[in-house]
Design an enzyme around this catalytic site. Structure first.
Site, PDB file in Angstrom:
ATOM      1  N   GLY A   1      31.123  48.787  95.549  1.00 25.68           N
ATOM      2  CA  GLY A   1      30.771  47.581  96.319  1.00 25.68           C
ATOM      3  C   GLY A   1      29.938  47.949  97.537  1.00 25.68           C
ATOM      4  O   GLY A   1      30.207  48.953  98.183  1.00 25.68           O
TER       5      GLY A   1
ATOM      6  N   ARG B   1      28.821  49.502  89.746  1.00 21.78           N
ATOM      7  CA  ARG B   1      30.187  50.012  89.607  1.00 21.78           C
ATOM      8  C   ARG B   1      30.311  50.921  88.384  1.00 21.78           C
ATOM      9  O   ARG B   1      31.383  51.070  87.822  1.00 21.78           O
ATOM     10  CB  ARG B   1      31.179  48.848  89.525  1.00 21.78           C
TER      11      ARG B   1
ATOM     12  N   GLY C   1      36.493  54.968  93.695  1.00 21.37           N
ATOM     13  CA  GLY C   1      35.940  55.196  92.353  1.00 21.37           C
ATOM     14  C   GLY C   1      34.813  56.215  92.406  1.00 21.37           C
ATOM     15  O   GLY C   1      34.728  57.126  91.570  1.00 21.37           O
TER      16      GLY C   1
ATOM     17  N   ILE D   1      34.702  48.616 102.862  1.00 20.49           N
ATOM     18  CA  ILE D   1      35.268  47.675 103.833  1.00 20.49           C
ATOM     19  C   ILE D   1      36.798  47.708 103.777  1.00 20.49           C
ATOM     20  O   ILE D   1      37.466  47.244 104.691  1.00 20.49           O
ATOM     21  CB  ILE D   1      34.777  46.219 103.611  1.00 20.49           C
ATOM     22  N   ASP D   2      37.350  48.285 102.689  1.00 21.03           N
ATOM     23  CA  ASP D   2      38.810  48.285 102.535  1.00 21.03           C
ATOM     24  C   ASP D   2      39.508  49.369 103.370  1.00 21.03           C
ATOM     25  O   ASP D   2      40.716  49.297 103.583  1.00 21.03           O
ATOM     26  CB  ASP D   2      39.191  48.495 101.065  1.00 21.03           C
TER      27      ASP D   2
ATOM     28  N   HIS E   1      42.320  44.554  97.702  1.00 22.23           N
ATOM     29  CA  HIS E   1      43.187  44.412  96.533  1.00 22.23           C
ATOM     30  C   HIS E   1      44.443  45.261  96.643  1.00 22.23           C
ATOM     31  O   HIS E   1      45.542  44.812  96.343  1.00 22.23           O
ATOM     32  CB  HIS E   1      42.428  44.814  95.259  1.00 22.23           C
TER      33      HIS E   1
ATOM     34  N   ARG F   1      45.193  24.223 104.522  1.00 20.49           N
ATOM     35  CA  ARG F   1      43.845  24.426 103.981  1.00 20.49           C
ATOM     36  C   ARG F   1      43.624  25.916 103.734  1.00 20.49           C
ATOM     37  O   ARG F   1      44.246  26.757 104.385  1.00 20.49           O
ATOM     38  CB  ARG F   1      42.776  23.932 104.961  1.00 20.49           C
TER      39      ARG F   1
ATOM     40  N   GLN G   1      32.112  39.223 103.904  1.00 20.24           N
ATOM     41  CA  GLN G   1      32.651  40.392 104.598  1.00 20.24           C
ATOM     42  C   GLN G   1      31.868  41.662 104.293  1.00 20.24           C
ATOM     43  O   GLN G   1      32.021  42.670 104.967  1.00 20.24           O
ATOM     44  CB  GLN G   1      34.125  40.589 104.197  1.00 20.24           C
TER      45      GLN G   1
HETATM   46  O1  F6P Z   1      35.910  47.645  97.375  1.00 16.54           O
HETATM   47  C1  F6P Z   1      35.334  46.675  98.152  1.00 16.54           C
HETATM   48  C2  F6P Z   1      35.664  45.302  97.639  1.00 16.54           C
HETATM   49  O2  F6P Z   1      34.931  44.382  98.398  1.00 16.54           O
HETATM   50  C3  F6P Z   1      37.131  44.923  97.622  1.00 16.54           C
HETATM   51  O3  F6P Z   1      37.642  44.548  98.865  1.00 16.54           O
HETATM   52  C4  F6P Z   1      37.143  43.825  96.620  1.00 16.54           C
HETATM   53  O4  F6P Z   1      38.415  43.673  96.077  1.00 16.54           O
HETATM   54  C5  F6P Z   1      36.142  44.284  95.602  1.00 16.54           C
HETATM   55  O5  F6P Z   1      35.271  45.162  96.294  1.00 16.54           O
HETATM   56  C6  F6P Z   1      35.328  43.227  94.939  1.00 16.54           C
HETATM   57  O6  F6P Z   1      34.602  43.821  93.910  1.00 16.54           O
HETATM   58  P1  F6P Z   1      33.290  43.261  93.231  1.00 16.54           P
HETATM   59  O7  F6P Z   1      32.138  43.542  94.143  1.00 16.54           O
HETATM   60  O8  F6P Z   1      33.151  44.071  91.984  1.00 16.54           O
HETATM   61  O9  F6P Z   1      33.488  41.808  92.992  1.00 16.54           O
END
Ligand code: F6P
Length: 364
Positions: free
Chosen positions: A16, A78, A119, A141-142, A186, A281, A289
């Site tokens: 990502g 990916r 990954g 970002i995680d 996640h 809501r 993000q």
């Molecule tokens: O690993 C970064 C991230 O933005 C996670 O926070 C999120 O769960 C995932 O990538 C989303 O993945 P994709 O870009 O494949 O939808």
């Protein structure tokens, strides 16, 4: 084995995207060009480009003016070359790995610098085993990459999520509503924890702490009774309930398929509404993000990580990921990192501090 300085290397961004990728590319490239006189090949779209030989020469002007740019000038994917997916021919992975070796040889690469998260570094460690020189730079970002205190991209995402929470705060207040804000993450709740604390979240739900909906609703009702009928509930996308934590992955999937909520934020919002009757809501922040200019902090660490990678290339010190530990920039062998995740420990001081200022984590 004798270490020899890289003369030509490839660089790719994988997984990502996030703010700071271009700043890191610039850091590696400016030092590699200007200080060490190396030749750089840009590999398009992550490991996919490495497999396909989608490679171009990078010139100094390509990396000029990109410090503040979001995304990645190299593109990303990916692609996981070692992964055998359902339905794949058993030889698919070895064909891809052979293609990578071919690209590596054909373009005269002495090393590949990979910018990515878990990954990406798992793949980097496997490529190292195949005899390919690799250097990793930690982005996501995680912030869940094992072996480094921080990844670039994280603080930019915290800033974006915090600003969003601030905005949602005033509208929650005006309408006396409960606003559920879903942020990414996640497996790890770093982003929810930091943005939640920075934005004054009343409840923070992270994957590492399975939530009990009664604990959350008790907290919201108590706030309402105390004169605050509005609340902010920050939820990580990987949030899991206490009941779900006891289930198998398959059972969780079945349960969620039947409850009609598209994401964790919606699931928790529905549970709050059902149990309290409050006006709730949901706002899912999603890919916002990951977009836009990196924060000053990320520009700084991306530059530090990038220039450190150039130094490793010069030293011929391959097979490592650049990392930050106790305020120092270090390099760690890839095999120490691969296959591990850096989760929020339940005794993290920020969880304790947040509890001290009245935040609920759904397990009190
Ligand atoms: O690993 C970064 C991230 O933005 C996670 O926070 C999120 O769960 C995932 O990538 C989303 O993945 P994709 O870009 O494949 O939808």
């Amino acid at each position: 084995m004798k270490k020899s300085a890289a003369k030509t290397f490839g660089i790719l961004t994988s997984g990502g995207d996030c703010p700071g990728l271009n700043a890191a590319i610039r850091g590696v490239a400016k030092a590699a060009f200007g200080i060490y006189g190396m030749k750089i090949m840009g590999i398009n779209n992550g490991y996919k480009g490495l497999i396909e030989g989608d490679v171009k020469i990078l010139n100094p002007e390509d990396v000029s003016g990109i410090l503040t740019k979001g995304g990645t000038i190299l593109g990303t994917s990916r692609e996981k070359p070692f992964k055998v997916s359902k339905g794949d021919d058993a030889s698919t992975s070895s064909i891809k790995v052979d293609a990578i070796k071919d690209t590596y040889k054909r373009f005269g690469l002495d090393c590949i610098v990979v910018l990515g998260g878990n990954g990406t570094h798992n793949t980097a460690a496997l490529l190292k085993n195949e005899g390919i020189n690799v250097i990793g730079l930690p982005k996501t970002i995680d912030n869940d990459l094992y072996g480094t205190d921080i990844t670039f991209g994280f603080h930019s995402a915290v800033d974006i999520a915090t600003e969003a929470i601030d905005r949602l705060h005033s509208t929650a207040h005006s309408h006396n509503r409960v606003m559920v804000v879903e942020v990414m993450g996640h497996n790890a709740g770093w982003l929810a924890l930091y943005a939640g604390v920075a934005g004054g979240g009343d409840v923070i739900v992270i994957p590492e702490i399975p939530y009990d909906i009664d604990s959350i609703t008790r907290h919201l009702k108590k706030r309402a009774k105390g004169g605050k009928p509005f609340s902010i509930v920050v939820v990580a996308e990987g949030a899991i309930s206490v009941e779900e934590a006891k289930m198998s992955k398959k059972e969780i999937k079945q349960k969620r398929a039947s409850d009609n909520s598209p994401t964790a934020g919606y699931r928790i919002a529905k549970e709050i509404e059902t149990s309290t009757g409050m006006d709730v809501r949901v706002s899912v922040l999603g890919y916002q993000q990951r977009g836009g200019a990196p924060s000053p902090y990320d520009r700084v660490i991306a530059t530090q990580f990038g220039t450190a990678a150039a130094e490793l290339l010069h030293l011929g010190d391959y097979g490592k990921m650049v990392a930050k530990e106790n305020n120092s920039i270090i390099a760690r062998p890839l095999e120490e990192i691969a296959g591990k995740l850096k989760l929020v420990p339940s005794d993290h001081t920020l969880i304790r501090d947040a509890r001290f200022v009245g935040t609920c984590f759904g397990n009190e």
